[in-house]
Design a protein around this motif. Structure first.
Motif, PDB file in Angstrom:
ATOM      1  N   LYS A  46       0.838  -1.197   0.000  1.00  0.00           N
ATOM      2  CA  LYS A  46       0.000   0.000   0.000  1.00  0.00           C
ATOM      3  C   LYS A  46       0.877   1.252   0.000  1.00  0.00           C
ATOM      4  CE  LYS A  46      -3.925  -2.102   2.321  1.00  0.00           C
ATOM      5  NZ  LYS A  46      -4.697  -2.189   3.559  1.00  0.00           N
ATOM      6  N   GLU A  99       2.170   1.756  -3.411  1.00  0.00           N
ATOM      7  CA  GLU A  99       1.113   2.295  -4.271  1.00  0.00           C
ATOM      8  C   GLU A  99       0.935   3.786  -4.023  1.00  0.00           C
ATOM      9  OE1 GLU A  99      -2.354  -0.065  -3.561  1.00  0.00           O
ATOM     10  OE2 GLU A  99      -1.475  -1.860  -4.456  1.00  0.00           O
ATOM     11  N   ASP A 100       0.960   4.179  -2.748  1.00  0.00           N
ATOM     12  CA  ASP A 100       0.856   5.605  -2.413  1.00  0.00           C
ATOM     13  C   ASP A 100       2.026   6.382  -3.001  1.00  0.00           C
ATOM     14  OD1 ASP A 100      -1.479   5.123  -1.042  1.00  0.00           O
ATOM     15  OD2 ASP A 100      -0.521   5.115   0.947  1.00  0.00           O
ATOM     16  N   ASN A 158       3.749   5.570  -5.621  1.00  0.00           N
ATOM     17  CA  ASN A 158       3.568   5.636  -7.070  1.00  0.00           C
ATOM     18  C   ASN A 158       2.599   6.753  -7.442  1.00  0.00           C
ATOM     19  OD1 ASN A 158       5.348   3.645  -7.872  1.00  0.00           O
ATOM     20  ND2 ASN A 158       3.827   2.019  -7.714  1.00  0.00           N
ATOM     21  N   LYS A 159       1.535   6.897  -6.648  1.00  0.00           N
ATOM     22  CA  LYS A 159       0.592   7.985  -6.898  1.00  0.00           C
ATOM     23  C   LYS A 159       1.287   9.330  -6.732  1.00  0.00           C
ATOM     24  CE  LYS A 159      -3.501   5.414  -5.477  1.00  0.00           C
ATOM     25  NZ  LYS A 159      -4.546   5.267  -4.444  1.00  0.00           N
ATOM     26  N   GLN A 160       2.112   9.436  -5.691  1.00  0.00           N
ATOM     27  CA  GLN A 160       2.836  10.689  -5.464  1.00  0.00           C
ATOM     28  C   GLN A 160       3.807  10.959  -6.613  1.00  0.00           C
ATOM     29  OE1 GLN A 160       4.637  10.327  -1.600  1.00  0.00           O
ATOM     30  NE2 GLN A 160       2.698  10.605  -0.514  1.00  0.00           N
ATOM     31  N   LYS A 203       3.501   9.978  -9.681  1.00  0.00           N
ATOM     32  CA  LYS A 203       2.703  10.385 -10.838  1.00  0.00           C
ATOM     33  C   LYS A 203       2.277  11.841 -10.718  1.00  0.00           C
ATOM     34  CE  LYS A 203       1.040   5.803 -12.042  1.00  0.00           C
ATOM     35  NZ  LYS A 203      -0.091   4.885 -12.124  1.00  0.00           N
ATOM     36  N   GLU A 204       1.890  12.242  -9.507  1.00  0.00           N
ATOM     37  CA  GLU A 204       1.504  13.638  -9.285  1.00  0.00           C
ATOM     38  C   GLU A 204       2.696  14.569  -9.491  1.00  0.00           C
ATOM     39  OE1 GLU A 204      -0.797  16.945  -8.497  1.00  0.00           O
ATOM     40  OE2 GLU A 204      -1.406  14.895  -8.927  1.00  0.00           O
ATOM     41  N   ARG A 263       3.377  14.787 -13.147  1.00  0.00           N
ATOM     42  CA  ARG A 263       2.388  15.641 -13.799  1.00  0.00           C
ATOM     43  C   ARG A 263       2.753  17.107 -13.602  1.00  0.00           C
ATOM     44  NH1 ARG A 263      -1.756  18.583 -12.602  1.00  0.00           N
ATOM     45  NH2 ARG A 263      -1.804  18.059 -10.405  1.00  0.00           N
TER      46      ARG A 263
END
Length: 94
Positions: free
Chosen positions: A25, A28-29, A31-33, A35-36, A39
């Motif tokens: 988890k 995954e968090d 990876n989201k960070q 990606k942000e 971006r």
């Protein structure tokens, strides 16, 4: 005695499995960070910002990887011990 050892190993295995799920988890968090951050970098990429982010994130990622590797090693040892205990139990049953 062996039942208690087997139960202890089973409990340790469950705890390790939960820790792996927690670590997944966290990955995954992260990876989201990432990606942000990517971006945002795509919107306005500055080389100094990229270098700063790499310098900040690399030690954190390495520490997470080291912890993941340690947990994997411990889990493998527990699995080997559980297998060995199961073999002993099966020999005594027969």
């Amino acid at each position: 005695m062996e039942d208690k050892a087997f139960e202890l190993i089973t409990q340790m295995y469950s705890e390790m499995k939960q820790q792996f799920e927690d670590m997944n988890k966290q990955f995954e968090d992260m990876n989201k960070q990432f990606k942000e951050v990517n971006r945002k970098l795509d919107q306005k990429a500055d080389k100094t910002d990229i270098v700063r982010l790499e310098n900040e994130l690399n030690p954190k990622v390495q520490a997470l990887f080291d912890g993941y590797k340690q947990h994997t090693d411990i889990l493998e040892r527990i699995e080997n011990e559980v297998t060995r205990q199961e073999e002993i139990i099966m020999r005594r049953i027969k």
